[in-house]
Design a protein around this motif. Structure first.
Motif, PDB file in Angstrom:
ATOM      1  N   ASP A 170       0.755  -1.184   0.061  1.00 43.79           N
ATOM      2  CA  ASP A 170      -0.069  -0.075  -0.074  1.00 43.79           C
ATOM      3  C   ASP A 170       0.899   1.310  -0.091  1.00 43.79           C
ATOM      4  OD1 ASP A 170      -2.063   1.802   0.199  1.00 43.79           O
ATOM      5  OD2 ASP A 170      -2.851   1.006   2.136  1.00 43.79           O
ATOM      6  N   GLU A 171       1.057   1.995  -1.188  1.00 45.82           N
ATOM      7  CA  GLU A 171       1.871   2.899  -1.339  1.00 45.82           C
ATOM      8  C   GLU A 171       3.263   2.751  -0.815  1.00 45.82           C
ATOM      9  OE1 GLU A 171       0.840   5.967  -2.511  1.00 45.82           O
ATOM     10  OE2 GLU A 171      -1.300   6.236  -2.525  1.00 45.82           O
ATOM     11  N   PRO A 172       3.757   1.830  -1.314  1.00 44.23           N
ATOM     12  CA  PRO A 172       5.372   1.412  -0.430  1.00 44.23           C
ATOM     13  C   PRO A 172       6.339   2.550  -0.588  1.00 44.23           C
ATOM     14  CG  PRO A 172       4.900   0.176  -2.457  1.00 44.23           C
ATOM     15  CD  PRO A 172       3.706   0.828  -2.305  1.00 44.23           C
ATOM     16  N   THR A 173       6.082   3.317  -1.564  1.00 44.33           N
ATOM     17  CA  THR A 173       7.018   4.360  -1.905  1.00 44.33           C
ATOM     18  C   THR A 173       6.737   5.638  -1.672  1.00 44.33           C
ATOM     19  OG1 THR A 173       6.523   4.723  -4.300  1.00 44.33           O
ATOM     20  CG2 THR A 173       7.987   3.212  -4.029  1.00 44.33           C
ATOM     21  N   GLY A 174       5.691   5.804  -1.014  1.00 46.84           N
ATOM     22  CA  GLY A 174       4.863   7.273  -0.669  1.00 46.84           C
ATOM     23  C   GLY A 174       5.726   7.892   0.252  1.00 46.84           C
ATOM     24  N   ASP A 175       6.232   7.393   1.275  1.00 44.93           N
ATOM     25  CA  ASP A 175       7.206   8.278   2.076  1.00 44.93           C
ATOM     26  C   ASP A 175       8.664   8.380   1.839  1.00 44.93           C
ATOM     27  OD1 ASP A 175       4.881   8.657   3.376  1.00 44.93           O
ATOM     28  OD2 ASP A 175       5.422   7.497   5.216  1.00 44.93           O
ATOM     29  N   LEU A 176       9.105   7.940   0.540  1.00 46.20           N
ATOM     30  CA  LEU A 176      10.415   7.697   0.196  1.00 46.20           C
ATOM     31  C   LEU A 176      10.871   8.829  -0.835  1.00 46.20           C
ATOM     32  CD1 LEU A 176      10.806   3.690  -0.126  1.00 46.20           C
ATOM     33  CD2 LEU A 176      11.164   5.358   1.989  1.00 46.20           C
ATOM     34  N   ALA A 181      12.749   5.184  -3.630  1.00 44.78           N
ATOM     35  CA  ALA A 181      11.712   4.693  -4.247  1.00 44.78           C
ATOM     36  C   ALA A 181      12.112   3.786  -5.348  1.00 44.78           C
ATOM     37  CB  ALA A 181      10.613   5.998  -4.659  1.00 44.78           C
ATOM     38  N   ASP A 182      12.929   4.154  -6.079  1.00 45.72           N
ATOM     39  CA  ASP A 182      13.399   3.258  -7.342  1.00 45.72           C
ATOM     40  C   ASP A 182      13.913   1.987  -6.880  1.00 45.72           C
ATOM     41  OD1 ASP A 182      12.571   5.029  -9.248  1.00 45.72           O
ATOM     42  OD2 ASP A 182      14.507   5.985  -9.234  1.00 45.72           O
ATOM     43  N   GLN A 183      14.895   2.027  -5.855  1.00 43.16           N
ATOM     44  CA  GLN A 183      15.362   0.786  -5.145  1.00 43.16           C
ATOM     45  C   GLN A 183      14.363  -0.194  -4.778  1.00 43.16           C
ATOM     46  OE1 GLN A 183      17.894   1.813  -1.780  1.00 43.16           O
ATOM     47  NE2 GLN A 183      19.781   1.776  -3.166  1.00 43.16           N
ATOM     48  N   VAL A 184      13.181   0.443  -4.126  1.00 37.94           N
ATOM     49  CA  VAL A 184      12.336  -0.402  -3.688  1.00 37.94           C
ATOM     50  C   VAL A 184      11.417  -1.097  -4.668  1.00 37.94           C
ATOM     51  CG1 VAL A 184       9.646  -0.451  -2.499  1.00 37.94           C
ATOM     52  CG2 VAL A 184      12.055   0.589  -1.259  1.00 37.94           C
ATOM     53  N   LEU A 185      11.162  -0.199  -5.680  1.00 36.96           N
ATOM     54  CA  LEU A 185      10.521  -0.888  -6.978  1.00 36.96           C
ATOM     55  C   LEU A 185      11.235  -1.685  -7.688  1.00 36.96           C
ATOM     56  CD1 LEU A 185       8.809   2.926  -8.018  1.00 36.96           C
ATOM     57  CD2 LEU A 185       7.600   0.840  -7.160  1.00 36.96           C
ATOM     58  N   ALA A 186      12.470  -1.516  -7.804  1.00 40.37           N
ATOM     59  CA  ALA A 186      13.285  -2.523  -8.583  1.00 40.37           C
ATOM     60  C   ALA A 186      13.342  -3.845  -7.773  1.00 40.37           C
ATOM     61  CB  ALA A 186      14.744  -1.856  -8.632  1.00 40.37           C
ATOM     62  N   LEU A 187      13.102  -3.868  -6.522  1.00 41.81           N
ATOM     63  CA  LEU A 187      13.211  -5.184  -5.622  1.00 41.81           C
ATOM     64  C   LEU A 187      11.906  -5.561  -5.843  1.00 41.81           C
ATOM     65  CD1 LEU A 187      14.714  -6.175  -3.345  1.00 41.81           C
ATOM     66  CD2 LEU A 187      13.615  -4.825  -1.800  1.00 41.81           C
ATOM     67  N   LEU A 188      10.824  -4.986  -5.870  1.00 44.21           N
ATOM     68  CA  LEU A 188       9.552  -5.735  -6.001  1.00 44.21           C
ATOM     69  C   LEU A 188       9.448  -6.350  -7.373  1.00 44.21           C
ATOM     70  CD1 LEU A 188       7.078  -3.096  -4.562  1.00 44.21           C
ATOM     71  CD2 LEU A 188       7.629  -5.134  -3.445  1.00 44.21           C
ATOM     72  N   GLN A 189       9.953  -5.705  -8.433  1.00 41.06           N
ATOM     73  CA  GLN A 189      10.157  -6.253  -9.655  1.00 41.06           C
ATOM     74  C   GLN A 189      11.012  -7.754  -9.720  1.00 41.06           C
ATOM     75  OE1 GLN A 189      11.766  -3.115 -12.399  1.00 41.06           O
ATOM     76  NE2 GLN A 189       9.851  -2.808 -12.996  1.00 41.06           N
ATOM     77  N   ARG A 190      12.193  -7.633  -9.074  1.00 37.77           N
ATOM     78  CA  ARG A 190      12.956  -8.734  -8.946  1.00 37.77           C
ATOM     79  C   ARG A 190      11.992  -9.775  -8.189  1.00 37.77           C
ATOM     80  NH1 ARG A 190      17.948  -8.054  -5.584  1.00 37.77           N
ATOM     81  NH2 ARG A 190      17.874 -10.412  -5.701  1.00 37.77           N
ATOM     82  N   LEU A 191      11.350  -9.518  -7.100  1.00 38.56           N
ATOM     83  CA  LEU A 191      10.551 -10.571  -6.470  1.00 38.56           C
ATOM     84  C   LEU A 191       9.497 -11.276  -7.400  1.00 38.56           C
ATOM     85  CD1 LEU A 191      10.074  -8.704  -2.881  1.00 38.56           C
ATOM     86  CD2 LEU A 191      11.382 -10.364  -3.421  1.00 38.56           C
ATOM     87  N   ASN A 192       8.993 -10.278  -8.266  1.00 36.82           N
ATOM     88  CA  ASN A 192       7.803 -10.929  -9.272  1.00 36.82           C
ATOM     89  C   ASN A 192       8.612 -11.618 -10.126  1.00 36.82           C
ATOM     90  OD1 ASN A 192       6.656  -9.339 -12.213  1.00 36.82           O
ATOM     91  ND2 ASN A 192       5.581 -10.975 -10.661  1.00 36.82           N
ATOM     92  N   GLN A 193       9.806 -11.119 -10.670  1.00 37.23           N
ATOM     93  CA  GLN A 193      10.494 -11.895 -11.897  1.00 37.23           C
ATOM     94  C   GLN A 193      11.144 -13.203 -11.355  1.00 37.23           C
ATOM     95  OE1 GLN A 193      11.587  -8.572 -14.321  1.00 37.23           O
ATOM     96  NE2 GLN A 193      12.766  -9.903 -15.963  1.00 37.23           N
ATOM     97  N   GLU A 194      11.902 -12.864 -10.300  1.00 38.45           N
ATOM     98  CA  GLU A 194      12.754 -13.821  -9.982  1.00 38.45           C
ATOM     99  C   GLU A 194      12.188 -14.929  -9.091  1.00 38.45           C
ATOM    100  OE1 GLU A 194      16.174 -12.309  -8.422  1.00 38.45           O
ATOM    101  OE2 GLU A 194      16.751 -11.227 -10.242  1.00 38.45           O
ATOM    102  N   LEU A 195      11.234 -14.575  -8.186  1.00 38.92           N
ATOM    103  CA  LEU A 195      10.600 -15.337  -7.212  1.00 38.92           C
ATOM    104  C   LEU A 195       9.202 -15.796  -7.594  1.00 38.92           C
ATOM    105  CD1 LEU A 195      12.058 -14.077  -3.732  1.00 38.92           C
ATOM    106  CD2 LEU A 195      12.867 -16.135  -5.269  1.00 38.92           C
ATOM    107  N   GLN A 196       8.579 -15.280  -8.647  1.00 43.37           N
ATOM    108  CA  GLN A 196       7.242 -15.563  -9.205  1.00 43.37           C
ATOM    109  C   GLN A 196       6.161 -14.975  -8.323  1.00 43.37           C
ATOM    110  OE1 GLN A 196       6.839 -16.794 -12.576  1.00 43.37           O
ATOM    111  NE2 GLN A 196       8.790 -15.857 -12.426  1.00 43.37           N
ATOM    112  N   LYS A 197       6.503 -14.079  -7.496  1.00 41.34           N
ATOM    113  CA  LYS A 197       5.478 -13.513  -6.688  1.00 41.34           C
ATOM    114  C   LYS A 197       4.573 -12.530  -7.348  1.00 41.34           C
ATOM    115  CE  LYS A 197       7.604 -14.766  -2.840  1.00 41.34           C
ATOM    116  NZ  LYS A 197       7.208 -16.325  -2.491  1.00 41.34           N
ATOM    117  N   THR A 198       3.163 -12.918  -6.860  1.00 38.10           N
ATOM    118  CA  THR A 198       2.053 -11.965  -7.332  1.00 38.10           C
ATOM    119  C   THR A 198       2.021 -10.880  -6.504  1.00 38.10           C
ATOM    120  OG1 THR A 198       0.883 -13.840  -7.767  1.00 38.10           O
ATOM    121  CG2 THR A 198      -0.311 -12.010  -7.710  1.00 38.10           C
TER     122      THR A 198
END
Lengths: 241, 388
Positions: A170-176, A181-198
């Motif tokens: 929920d707005e994970p980059t809202g306070d960054l 924010a870019d680091q966090v978003l890149a991390l979320l992308q990795r989790l989706n791509q590499e660990l197949q997280k929804t």
């Protein structure tokens, strides 16, 4: 063939505000696929956070059917919902929401207490999650000793520590700031791509939203549109070739 | 981990936790101390034997009864043994060295008070030596007296004609297993006192302060009491016969409402501390709203959050309670030494320590239950929304 992880049919949710009944979600129909990164956008009051809470089992719908990871959440009791959350969902909040009295590794270890893992194994898994988000050297730090970006990365490590199917942010980059924010978003992308997280991420930020594969637009409690992002297109094309 | 979390939460507000802990320490300490003091005062009543009756003047305890009453009372059916008790009221060197001294019948005393054990010296030696005495182990410890020592006492009620001191030779040191006889008393031969008065070498009231009658196991004490009272109904001096418990109770009554007052102070303290602890826990619960919401979002049950909040309160209360009890136990001996010669037998009994633990538990549960229930009822969505 892609598998539907989240399936909403005619979901309604209203709140009482004084004498007024406020319908936040109005017969919402929506399907979301497994291992996909979604952004959820819409004007304030469109029901984004309410939808996130319903999908995460933090709240229950007044009407309609909501099936997530094969479970009809409307049929679960409060304690069953808590158990289901522990098994299936990792939350990332705007305000990080770490427990201030615990260290980074203790925070990450918390959801693992609900698993049958031994203490040593829990510690190992929490350390691995922190390494994954690039905070292997901050394990013993308390939240107040970390920057906002680092705190959010600890929160992400906590969200993935028990290896849930679904990550709700929920707005994970809202306070960054932008860099964090870019680091966090890149991390979320990795989790989706590499660990197949929804991943389902609520955001107001169009730049952040573009990090997902698809953007779900909500409007007055109803589905506006689902729009594929450039990342989504490239991932789809890559998978075809 | 739940205890770890509880500990970390307590340590997050060290000063507040310490002050609450200190308040509970004080409350339990005070309650246990007051309870021990009240029980000490009432110890003689509770330990009294139903087979022992006390005969005193119906006019006043300070009015002696004629010596001839003993023979008449022997004729009352059910009376098995009689022991005279005479308060001596002597001073050892200085008035501040107060302790009780009684002239008793050495022949019957041992048989009537079987809970009194001679731990040093010999009762037979005491019985055989006219100017001998036995002293309680507390008294012996206070003044460093040993068997063979001479205890000089200045008579106030029974002054010597020539102004000299009375001298009592210690022939035995006793240990009492009952609160009826405390360990800070000196007993000597009643006959020594009587003979000195008869011989004119000492002044003082004739007669006997109190007669103790031991009732035969087969006899009904009520019947003996009525018979003795009736025996002297027409004088020369009327008597009042009571059970030993009733007799001892009058000394507690002499203190007026002291035990009640002590009890009331204790209850007031407990309430004050309870509200302090409740306030702390309510503050903690309010601060913990977000954390509890996070825990619930992660999948922790309502019961876990309830237990964590309650443990916090219980941990604080129990830790405070145990330290409070420890402190009372620590001062038990010094207090017993300092007040023991006036009010014998100050002891922090296991029941008092148990009461302290129970009290701490009650404070902990009472102060923690409402915040714990509030935390339990908290909906994660609302908790996280309020945090945002």
């Amino acid at each position: 063939m892609t598998e539907v992880l989240i399936d909403l049919e005619g979901v309604c949710r209203s709140y009482e505000r004084g004498n007024e009944t406020l319908r936040v979600l109005d017969h919402l129909d929506l399907q979301m696929e497994r291992a996909t990164f979604y952004s959820l956008m819409g004007p304030s009051g469109s029901g984004k956070t309410t939808l996130l809470n319903l999908i995460g089992g933090l709240d229950q719908a007044d009407a309609g059917k909501l099936v997530v990871a094969g479970e009809d959440l409307s049929q679960l009791s409060k304690s069953e919902l808590a158990r289901w959350r522990a098994d299936n969902v990792g939350f990332v909040f705007q305000g990080f929401n770490l427990l201030p009295v615990l260290t980074a590794i203790e925070n990450v270890e918390m959801p693992l207490l609900l698993t049958p893992l031994s203490k040593a194994r829990r510690r190992e898994q929490a350390a691995f999650a922190l390494e994954l988000v690039g905070l292997g050297d901050r394990m013993k730090h308390r939240p107040r000793e970390l920057s906002g970006g680092q705190e959010q990365r600890v929160a992400i490590a906590r969200a993935i520590a028990s290896d849930p199917t679904l990550i709700l942010a929920d707005e994970p980059t809202g306070d960054l700031d932008r860099a964090s924010a870019d680091q966090v978003l890149a991390l979320l992308q990795r989790l989706n791509q590499e660990l197949q997280k929804t991943i389902l991420m609520v955001t107001h930020d169009p730049v952040a939203a573009e990090h997902a594969s698809a953007i779900v637009h909500l409007d007055k409690g109803r589905l506006g549109s689902i729009e594929e992002t450039a990342r989504g297109r490239s991932l789809r094309e890559a998978s075809v070739t | 981990m739940i205890l770890h979390l509880v500990w970390r939460n307590l340590m997050a507000h060290k000063l507040r936790s310490f002050l609450t802990f200190g308040a509970i320490v004080l409350a339990v300490f005070l309650i246990c101390f007051l309870r021990a003091a009240v029980r000490t005062l009432q110890g003689g009543v509770e330990a009294a034997s139903s087979q022992r009756l006390m005969v005193q003047s119906a006019v006043s305890l300070f009015q002696n009864l004629p010596l001839g009453y003993e023979t008449k009372m022997r004729g009352v059916e059910g009376v098995e043994r009689i022991c005279k008790w005479q308060w001596f009221g002597g001073i050892y060197r200085d008035r501040s060295n107060f302790f009780a001294q009684f002239g008793i019948d050495a022949g019957t005393f041992r048989e009537s008070y079987r809970d009194v054990d001679i731990v040093e010296g010999s009762y037979d030696d005491f019985q055989a030596t006219k100017n001998a005495c036995i002293i309680g182990k507390g008294l012996a410890a206070s003044y460093g007296w040993r068997v063979g020592d001479d205890v000089p006492l200045i008579g106030t009620i029974f002054p010597k004609q020539d102004g000299s001191e009375w001298r009592f030779l210690v022939k035995g040191i006793y240990d009492s297993r009952t609160a009826v006889i405390d360990d800070n008393t000196l007993f000597f031969h009643f006959d020594m006192l009587k003979d000195a008065i008869d011989a004119g070498t000492a002044n003082g009231p004739q007669g006997v302060g109190v007669y103790m009658l031991e009732v035969a196991p087969t006899a009904a004490p009520e019947g003996v009491m009525a018979a003795v009272d009736a025996l002297f109904e027409n004088g020369p001096q009327r008597v009042q016969t009571t059970t030993e418990a009733e007799f001892n109770r009058q000394f507690v009554t002499m203190l007026g409402g002291v035990p009640t007052l002590l009890g009331a102070v204790g209850i007031a303290v407990v309430f004050a501390i309870f509200f302090a602890a409740l306030n702390t826990m309510l503050m903690a619960a309010r601060e913990r709203t977000r954390s509890n919401g996070i825990l619930k979002a992660m999948g922790f049950s309502d019961d876990f959050v309830f237990r964590a909040m309650l443990f916090e309160s219980l941990f604080l209360a129990l830790a405070g309670g145990l330290v409070g009890i420890g402190l009372v136990k620590l001062i038990e001996e010094p207090v017993a030494q300092s007040i023991g010669r006036a009010i014998g037998g100050f002891r922090v009994e296991p029941s008092t320590m148990g009461f302290g633990v129970l009290l701490a538990l009650v404070i902990g549960i009472a102060a923690g239950i409402v915040p714990a229930l509030l935390a339990r009822r908290l909906r994660p969505v609302e908790a996280l929304r309020s945090a945002a």
